[in-house]
Write an enzyme that holds these catalytic residues in place. Structure first.
Site, PDB file in Angstrom:
ATOM      1  N   THR A 176     -12.449   4.550   1.849  1.00 39.29           N
ATOM      2  CA  THR A 176     -12.110   5.177   0.573  1.00 39.29           C
ATOM      3  C   THR A 176     -12.220   4.208  -0.601  1.00 39.29           C
ATOM      4  O   THR A 176     -11.663   4.453  -1.670  1.00 39.29           O
ATOM      5  CB  THR A 176     -10.678   5.732   0.623  1.00 39.29           C
ATOM      6  OG1 THR A 176      -9.777   4.664   0.973  1.00 39.29           O
ATOM      7  CG2 THR A 176     -10.553   6.852   1.643  1.00 39.29           C
ATOM      8  N   GLY A 200     -13.207   2.604  -3.874  1.00 37.56           N
ATOM      9  CA  GLY A 200     -13.824   3.124  -5.095  1.00 37.56           C
ATOM     10  C   GLY A 200     -13.351   4.496  -5.517  1.00 37.56           C
ATOM     11  O   GLY A 200     -13.871   5.060  -6.485  1.00 37.56           O
ATOM     12  N   THR A 201     -12.349   5.037  -4.832  1.00 39.45           N
ATOM     13  CA  THR A 201     -11.899   6.403  -5.122  1.00 39.45           C
ATOM     14  C   THR A 201     -11.463   6.574  -6.574  1.00 39.45           C
ATOM     15  O   THR A 201     -11.860   7.526  -7.253  1.00 39.45           O
ATOM     16  CB  THR A 201     -10.735   6.783  -4.191  1.00 39.45           C
ATOM     17  OG1 THR A 201     -11.129   6.563  -2.840  1.00 39.45           O
ATOM     18  CG2 THR A 201     -10.356   8.230  -4.370  1.00 39.45           C
ATOM     19  N   GLY A 202     -10.627   5.650  -7.063  1.00 41.35           N
ATOM     20  CA  GLY A 202     -10.099   5.783  -8.416  1.00 41.35           C
ATOM     21  C   GLY A 202     -11.167   5.670  -9.487  1.00 41.35           C
ATOM     22  O   GLY A 202     -11.191   6.450 -10.456  1.00 41.35           O
ATOM     23  N   CYS A 203     -12.065   4.705  -9.327  1.00 46.58           N
ATOM     24  CA  CYS A 203     -13.169   4.537 -10.279  1.00 46.58           C
ATOM     25  C   CYS A 203     -14.039   5.786 -10.302  1.00 46.58           C
ATOM     26  O   CYS A 203     -14.453   6.267 -11.369  1.00 46.58           O
ATOM     27  CB  CYS A 203     -14.033   3.340  -9.886  1.00 46.58           C
ATOM     28  SG  CYS A 203     -13.155   1.788  -9.670  1.00 46.58           S
ATOM     29  N   LYS A 245      -2.090  10.604  -9.647  1.00 40.89           N
ATOM     30  CA  LYS A 245      -2.791  10.792  -8.384  1.00 40.89           C
ATOM     31  C   LYS A 245      -1.830  10.577  -7.224  1.00 40.89           C
ATOM     32  O   LYS A 245      -1.317   9.477  -7.030  1.00 40.89           O
ATOM     33  CB  LYS A 245      -3.978   9.828  -8.305  1.00 40.89           C
ATOM     34  CG  LYS A 245      -4.989  10.045  -9.420  1.00 40.89           C
ATOM     35  CD  LYS A 245      -6.142   9.059  -9.372  1.00 40.89           C
ATOM     36  CE  LYS A 245      -5.707   7.658  -9.657  1.00 40.89           C
ATOM     37  NZ  LYS A 245      -6.835   6.713  -9.845  1.00 40.89           N
TER      38      LYS A 245
END
Length: 266
Positions: free
Chosen positions: A205, A207-210, A174
């Site tokens: 932003t 929580g983007t990865g989860c 990412k």
């Protein structure tokens, strides 16, 4: 009608923006049935993580077996695993489960708080990554796991190769921390996809990865190929980032329900 079933194995975010809470919201929004194995409880809000309490390995194993042995799963997603013992336990459980696994190798929170013990890094490399269908590290996690530093889009391929060396079938590096458009690289070592999206100026932003990893798992549970599942997940997360909202005094969450609200409003 039976919905596709996705199991998230991750920590709880009391503020509701990341972790188990974000995973289940994403799964609901994308039309799958979400189930959970809680690995740790955090005291967490928009300003950061104030405390972390790991669950015993026996509790994590019991939750997993309870869900998989009775209900069954079409995909598994992992997030915060905290310790080497938990990493190794979850890797063992996944290896015995006939379903694709999306591994989000969570190392630190959005605010820089550590969520994985330094002693667990080797277990992630040697035990968890080899059972992953897709690994989804961000640039900091790539460096943490491999030592490779990504400073431009040209470095993404080298970073992906370093992660693939540990055994996941696919890696999604990412590139959201790079300047310019948000560019991610998805590859299995031979096939390569670059996913681009416009960068939104929204600072909310959390929580983007989860959310992205859960969206990928939801697509895989529906029977999509890895490239298609990742492409659709990227589209969903891009919309969620654009709709991120203020919550508390710090960094707010992405909006997991943005597409649902747009549908109902229309």
């Amino acid at each position: 009608m039976s919905l596709p079933r996705v199991l998230t194995v991750a920590g709880s975010d009391s503020g509701g923006g990341a972790g188990i809470q974000a995973d289940l919201k994403t799964m609901l929004a994308l039309g799958v049935h979400g189930m959970s194995v809680v690995t740790a409880v955090t005291a967490q809000n928009s300003l950061g993580v104030q405390g972390v309490w790991e669950l015993p390995v026996e509790a994590v194993r019991a939750q997993y077996r309870s869900v998989v042995d009775d209900i069954g799963v079409q995909a598994v997603k992992t997030g915060m695993l905290a310790s080497a013992e938990l990493v190794e336990t979850v890797a063992e459980l996944i290896s015995a489960t006939d379903a694709p696994a999306v591994v989000d190798p969570v190392g630190v929170s959005k605010h820089g708080d550590p969520l994985l013990a330094a002693t667990a890094l080797d277990s992630v490399r040697t035990r968890l990554l080899p059972v992953a269908t897709v690994a989804t590290p961000n640039l900091d996690e790539v460096t943490q796991l491999t030592g490779v530093r990504v400073e431009s889009e040209d470095d993404l391929r080298r970073a992906a190769a370093a992660v693939l060396a540990y055994g996941p079938r696919w890696v999604l590096v990412k590139g959201g921390h790079l300047p310019g458009d948000a560019v991610d690289l998805l590859t299995d070592g031979s096939e390569e996809h670059r996913l681009r999206a416009p960068r939104h100026g929204n600072r909310h932003t959390h929580g983007t990865g989860c959310t992205l990893a859960s969206a990928i798992a939801s697509g895989l549970a529906k029977g999509l190929s890895v490239p298609e599942a990742v492409t659709r997940a990227k589209e969903y997360v891009t919309g969620a980032i654009a709709a991120g909202f203020t919550l508390g005094a710090g960094i707010g969450p992405v909006d997991h329900g943005w597409a649902l609200r747009r549908t109902h409003a229309g």
